[in-house]
Write an enzyme that holds these catalytic residues in place. Structure first.
Site, PDB file in Angstrom:
ATOM      1  N   ARG A   1       5.519 -10.013   1.577  1.00  0.00           N
ATOM      2  CA  ARG A   1       5.964 -10.192   0.391  1.00  0.00           C
ATOM      3  C   ARG A   1       6.022 -11.702  -0.058  1.00  0.00           C
ATOM      4  O   ARG A   1       5.999 -11.756  -1.324  1.00  0.00           O
ATOM      5  CB  ARG A   1       7.423  -9.467   0.454  1.00  0.00           C
ATOM      6  CG  ARG A   1       7.805  -8.075   0.283  1.00  0.00           C
ATOM      7  CD  ARG A   1       6.855  -7.267   1.182  1.00  0.00           C
ATOM      8  NE  ARG A   1       7.237  -5.774   0.823  1.00  0.00           N
ATOM      9  CZ  ARG A   1       8.012  -5.231   1.540  1.00  0.00           C
ATOM     10  NH1 ARG A   1       8.679  -5.732   2.630  1.00  0.00           N
ATOM     11  NH2 ARG A   1       8.391  -4.035   1.350  1.00  0.00           N
TER      12      ARG A   1
ATOM     13  N   ASP B   1       1.480  -5.292   2.580  1.00  0.00           N
ATOM     14  CA  ASP B   1       2.517  -4.694   1.754  1.00  0.00           C
ATOM     15  C   ASP B   1       1.997  -4.479   0.269  1.00  0.00           C
ATOM     16  O   ASP B   1       0.758  -4.967  -0.108  1.00  0.00           O
ATOM     17  CB  ASP B   1       3.902  -5.057   1.761  1.00  0.00           C
ATOM     18  CG  ASP B   1       4.741  -4.077   2.149  1.00  0.00           C
ATOM     19  OD1 ASP B   1       5.121  -3.255   1.216  1.00  0.00           O
ATOM     20  OD2 ASP B   1       5.583  -3.923   2.897  1.00  0.00           O
TER      21      ASP B   1
ATOM     22  N   HIS C   1       2.855   1.914   0.968  1.00  0.00           N
ATOM     23  CA  HIS C   1       2.745   0.349   0.606  1.00  0.00           C
ATOM     24  C   HIS C   1       1.418  -0.231   0.476  1.00  0.00           C
ATOM     25  O   HIS C   1       1.271  -1.146   0.918  1.00  0.00           O
ATOM     26  CB  HIS C   1       3.582  -0.534   1.675  1.00  0.00           C
ATOM     27  CG  HIS C   1       5.197  -0.160   1.987  1.00  0.00           C
ATOM     28  ND1 HIS C   1       5.799  -0.679   0.964  1.00  0.00           N
ATOM     29  CD2 HIS C   1       6.031   0.745   2.564  1.00  0.00           C
ATOM     30  CE1 HIS C   1       7.247  -0.273   1.131  1.00  0.00           C
ATOM     31  NE2 HIS C   1       7.313   0.464   2.226  1.00  0.00           N
TER      32      HIS C   1
ATOM     33  N   ASP D   1       5.973   3.270   6.923  1.00  0.00           N
ATOM     34  CA  ASP D   1       7.391   3.932   6.297  1.00  0.00           C
ATOM     35  C   ASP D   1       7.221   3.965   4.959  1.00  0.00           C
ATOM     36  O   ASP D   1       6.285   3.628   4.308  1.00  0.00           O
ATOM     37  CB  ASP D   1       8.237   2.474   6.387  1.00  0.00           C
ATOM     38  CG  ASP D   1       7.645   1.355   5.864  1.00  0.00           C
ATOM     39  OD1 ASP D   1       6.460   1.056   5.749  1.00  0.00           O
ATOM     40  OD2 ASP D   1       8.345   0.473   4.967  1.00  0.00           O
ATOM     41  N   GLU D   2       8.216   4.746   4.434  1.00  0.00           N
ATOM     42  CA  GLU D   2       8.350   4.631   3.001  1.00  0.00           C
ATOM     43  C   GLU D   2       6.891   5.332   2.243  1.00  0.00           C
ATOM     44  O   GLU D   2       6.576   4.601   1.301  1.00  0.00           O
ATOM     45  CB  GLU D   2       8.948   3.836   2.301  1.00  0.00           C
ATOM     46  CG  GLU D   2      10.209   3.169   2.835  1.00  0.00           C
ATOM     47  CD  GLU D   2      10.803   1.800   2.167  1.00  0.00           C
ATOM     48  OE1 GLU D   2      11.990   1.641   2.309  1.00  0.00           O
ATOM     49  OE2 GLU D   2      10.128   1.004   2.147  1.00  0.00           O
TER      50      GLU D   2
ATOM     51  N   PHE E   1      17.842  -8.767   9.011  1.00  0.00           N
ATOM     52  CA  PHE E   1      18.367 -10.217   8.661  1.00  0.00           C
ATOM     53  C   PHE E   1      18.121 -10.660   7.355  1.00  0.00           C
ATOM     54  O   PHE E   1      18.347 -11.823   6.927  1.00  0.00           O
ATOM     55  CB  PHE E   1      17.981 -11.456   9.751  1.00  0.00           C
ATOM     56  CG  PHE E   1      18.569 -11.047  11.062  1.00  0.00           C
ATOM     57  CD1 PHE E   1      19.502 -10.360  11.336  1.00  0.00           C
ATOM     58  CD2 PHE E   1      18.006 -12.013  12.548  1.00  0.00           C
ATOM     59  CE1 PHE E   1      20.125  -9.941  12.784  1.00  0.00           C
ATOM     60  CE2 PHE E   1      18.578 -11.745  13.447  1.00  0.00           C
ATOM     61  CZ  PHE E   1      19.831 -10.733  13.579  1.00  0.00           C
ATOM     62  N   ASP E   2      17.384  -9.697   6.700  1.00  0.00           N
ATOM     63  CA  ASP E   2      17.445 -10.132   5.044  1.00  0.00           C
ATOM     64  C   ASP E   2      18.555  -9.630   4.350  1.00  0.00           C
ATOM     65  O   ASP E   2      18.738  -9.762   3.111  1.00  0.00           O
ATOM     66  CB  ASP E   2      16.216  -9.285   4.453  1.00  0.00           C
ATOM     67  CG  ASP E   2      16.230  -7.731   4.810  1.00  0.00           C
ATOM     68  OD1 ASP E   2      16.574  -7.362   5.836  1.00  0.00           O
ATOM     69  OD2 ASP E   2      15.394  -7.049   3.836  1.00  0.00           O
TER      70      ASP E   2
ATOM     71  N   TRP F   1      12.461  -9.274   6.666  1.00  0.00           N
ATOM     72  CA  TRP F   1      11.945  -8.876   5.148  1.00  0.00           C
ATOM     73  C   TRP F   1      11.868 -10.169   4.054  1.00  0.00           C
ATOM     74  O   TRP F   1      13.083 -10.689   3.922  1.00  0.00           O
ATOM     75  CB  TRP F   1      12.440  -7.615   4.823  1.00  0.00           C
ATOM     76  CG  TRP F   1      12.250  -6.412   5.612  1.00  0.00           C
ATOM     77  CD1 TRP F   1      13.242  -5.705   6.438  1.00  0.00           C
ATOM     78  CD2 TRP F   1      11.070  -5.613   5.923  1.00  0.00           C
ATOM     79  NE1 TRP F   1      12.653  -4.779   7.179  1.00  0.00           N
ATOM     80  CE2 TRP F   1      11.389  -4.846   6.898  1.00  0.00           C
ATOM     81  CE3 TRP F   1       9.704  -5.984   5.697  1.00  0.00           C
ATOM     82  CZ2 TRP F   1      10.387  -3.955   7.434  1.00  0.00           C
ATOM     83  CZ3 TRP F   1       8.707  -4.933   6.267  1.00  0.00           C
ATOM     84  CH2 TRP F   1       9.240  -3.930   7.117  1.00  0.00           C
TER      85      TRP F   1
END
Ligand code: TNX
Length: 545
Positions: free
Chosen positions: A158, A187, A260, A321-322, A414-415, A460
């Protein structure tokens, strides 16, 4: 006056005696092991270098040779345990008036003991140039981690994080006796490593023309039209791999497919359903996925081969994921695949990719780990499931026969925000305080602990644009997580990590880490009223279906 002993993670057993040892009185570092123990020698030189940097001490390394007087002895003893076991990371550390002995059965245990020894020194010994005396308290420690996998994930996709920051984070993981650094390498917003046979990944997929200002849900805020990008060349990757290997930190590289995939598809649109879209300038879940064609599969396998060759560790992360099913639902290619393979529903298309990735990586001698969505359509038993949506998926994964790395969002993302105050800088959502991490028990009730490989925190980086922001999000929560992962619950309960955090912040300060003070952000760390202003997007937990 003697300093109080205050270590994070807390060792399993520690006995302190009165007095200190001045390492300046030692004659050498002795690497005491079989002649072929090159890993031991390299750790001994690394320790010599670290002591030199922070204290000015120059200890030479010798091998079993006669050295007069007291020494710092690193000793490999007994039968070598298998790699990646808690026994491999066990060590004994004795600091006595007559010298230091650090003993382990595996070099990984020596590496963990070195981390503890560094924390026994004054905090200022963690600086890059001499700023402290090389004194350590007299102590006897017997230690071994509770869990095998103790990790931190860096999202270099990101927002790209430069190589020297990755190396720093490997060092910081080491100092906290973590043993895994997971690199999220691609991503929708960028692909971050060179694959020489696919030049358009570096040319096209590694940068974007603009980036969302503020939160992705804050549509009015618009876009910053400054390009953002970067990628690791093959030599960069090799350097990261050997840096981690010397410190007995396992790099787990993640190539996140088949979802992604916006950056991949910007470079190679023919691998998708045909849209020509740029590398994504904003954040969220996008419907573009790889089409289940042979060409798309070949691309993925080529990427896994490239990354699996550079990083010689036992695991490769396949993401997973996703993955929205929308494109496959209307794709003739997906329909044909479903008929040919007898797949009952469209989720089987993801399972088809997962199985092909697993088969390929197994052939390279690797084990696959994937996000918990790989369970939805089914995955081969040997795949490790990284649970993120909620702890309910731990149960689901174990029941389906998988080992688990547990990373539930509310505790180890931790984001998420670290405090409720309006001064916190922009975050995705959520609230994960230091106290919440400290209170977390990673093995849910009723679960066989042997199925839990370990735990991992995630950084993230949608809203962590620079290393400075990543540090603020990571520290000190990462230290607390390291203790949750390493230290047995009874030992943790006897002496709260929160009482040792103040001392630990001095170490983070000496290392120049821009951590979040316990009482809240410094003025220059606050979100203010500009682009980094707090935006409260509601956090929704994912129930297990
Ligand atoms: C969910 S966790 C994601 C990521 C986001 C993260 C933000 C996971 C496997 N997928 O793509 O960055 O939430 O917290």
């Amino acid at each position: 006056m003697q300093r109080r002993i205050s270590l994070i993670p807390q060792p399993q057993q520690l006995t302190a005696a009165d007095g200190e040892l001045d390492l300046g009185t030692l004659g050498a570092i002795v690497a005491d092991g079989p002649a072929e123990a090159t890993e031991l020698r390299s750790l001994a030189w690394l320790l010599s270098d670290l002591l030199n940097r922070g204290t000015g001490l120059r200890l030479t390394v010798t091998e079993n040779g006669a050295v007069e007087g007291p020494v710092l002895r690193l000793r490999l003893e007994g039968e070598r345990p298998d790699d990646f076991t808690t026994a491999a990371e066990a060590y004994r550390l004795d600091v006595a008036p007559g010298g230091v002995e650090l003993a382990a059965a595996h070099p990984a245990g020596i590496a963990r003991g070195i981390a503890t020894l560094r924390q026994l020194l004054p905090a200022d010994a963690l600086r890059e140039a001499p700023a402290a005396d090389p004194v350590v308290p007299l102590v006897s420690i017997t230690d071994e981690p509770r869990l095998r996998w103790r990790g931190v994930m860096l999202d270099v996709a990101r927002h790209f994080q430069p190589k020297d920051f990755v190396l720093k984070m490997i060092d910081r993981a080491w100092l906290h006796r973590l043993n895994v650094v997971h690199l999220h390498l691609n991503d929708d917003q960028g692909w971050r490593f060179e694959v020489p046979s696919r030049p358009r990944l570096a040319e096209v997929a590694s940068w974007r023309a603009a980036t969302k200002i503020g939160h992705a849900r804050d549509e009015a805020a618009g876009f910053e039209p400054t390009p953002h990008g970067g990628f690791f060349s093959v030599p960069d990757l090799r350097e990261i791999a050997s840096y981690a290997r010397e410190r007995h930190i396992m790099i787990v590289p993640e190539v996140n497919l088949p979802g992604h995939a916006r950056a991949v598809l910007a470079a190679y649109p023919e691998l998708g359903a045909g849209q020509e879209k740029p590398v994504c300038p904003t954040f969220g879940v996008f419907e573009e996925v790889l089409e289940p064609t042979q060409a798309a599969l070949d691309f993925a396998l080529e990427a896994y081969t490239a990354i699996g060759e550079v990083f010689d560790g036992p695991f490769v992360h396949i993401g997973g994921d996703e993955v929205p099913m929308t494109q496959w639902e209307s794709s003739p290619v997906a329909r044909a695949l479903m008929e040919r393979e007898g797949l009952e529903d469209v989720r089987g298309v993801q399972a088809w990719f997962t199985k092909a990735f697993c088969d390929h990586l197994r052939g390279m001698g690797k084990r696959v780990i994937g996000w918990d969505e790989i369970l939805d359509g089914g995955a081969p038993d040997e795949a490790v499931v990284q649970v993120w949506r909620s702890e309910a998926y731990v149960k689901k994964a174990v029941a389906a026969g998988h080992e688990v790395v547990t990373s539930p969002e509310p505790f180890v993302y931790f984001d998420h925000y670290e405090g409720e105050g309006p001064e916190e800088p922009l975050r995705i959502h959520g609230l994960t305080t230091v106290a919440k991490v400290a209170g977390w028990e990673p093995v849910p009730p009723g679960i066989d602990e042997s199925k839990i490989l370990g735990v991992q925190c995630q950084l993230w980086s949608e809203y962590l644009p620079s290393p400075k922001d990543v540090e603020y999000a990571a520290f000190p929560r990462l230290a607390v997580l390291a203790e949750v992962a390493w230290t047995d619950p009874e030992v943790r309960a006897a002496d709260s990590v929160l009482d040792r955090l103040g001392d630990h912040l001095e170490r983070l300060h000496a290392m120049g880490i821009g951590y979040r003070p316990l009482e809240g952000p410094e003025p220059w760390q606050q979100g203010g009223t500009g682009r980094r202003e707090r935006f409260d997007h509601h956090f929704v937990e994912h129930p297990a279906d």
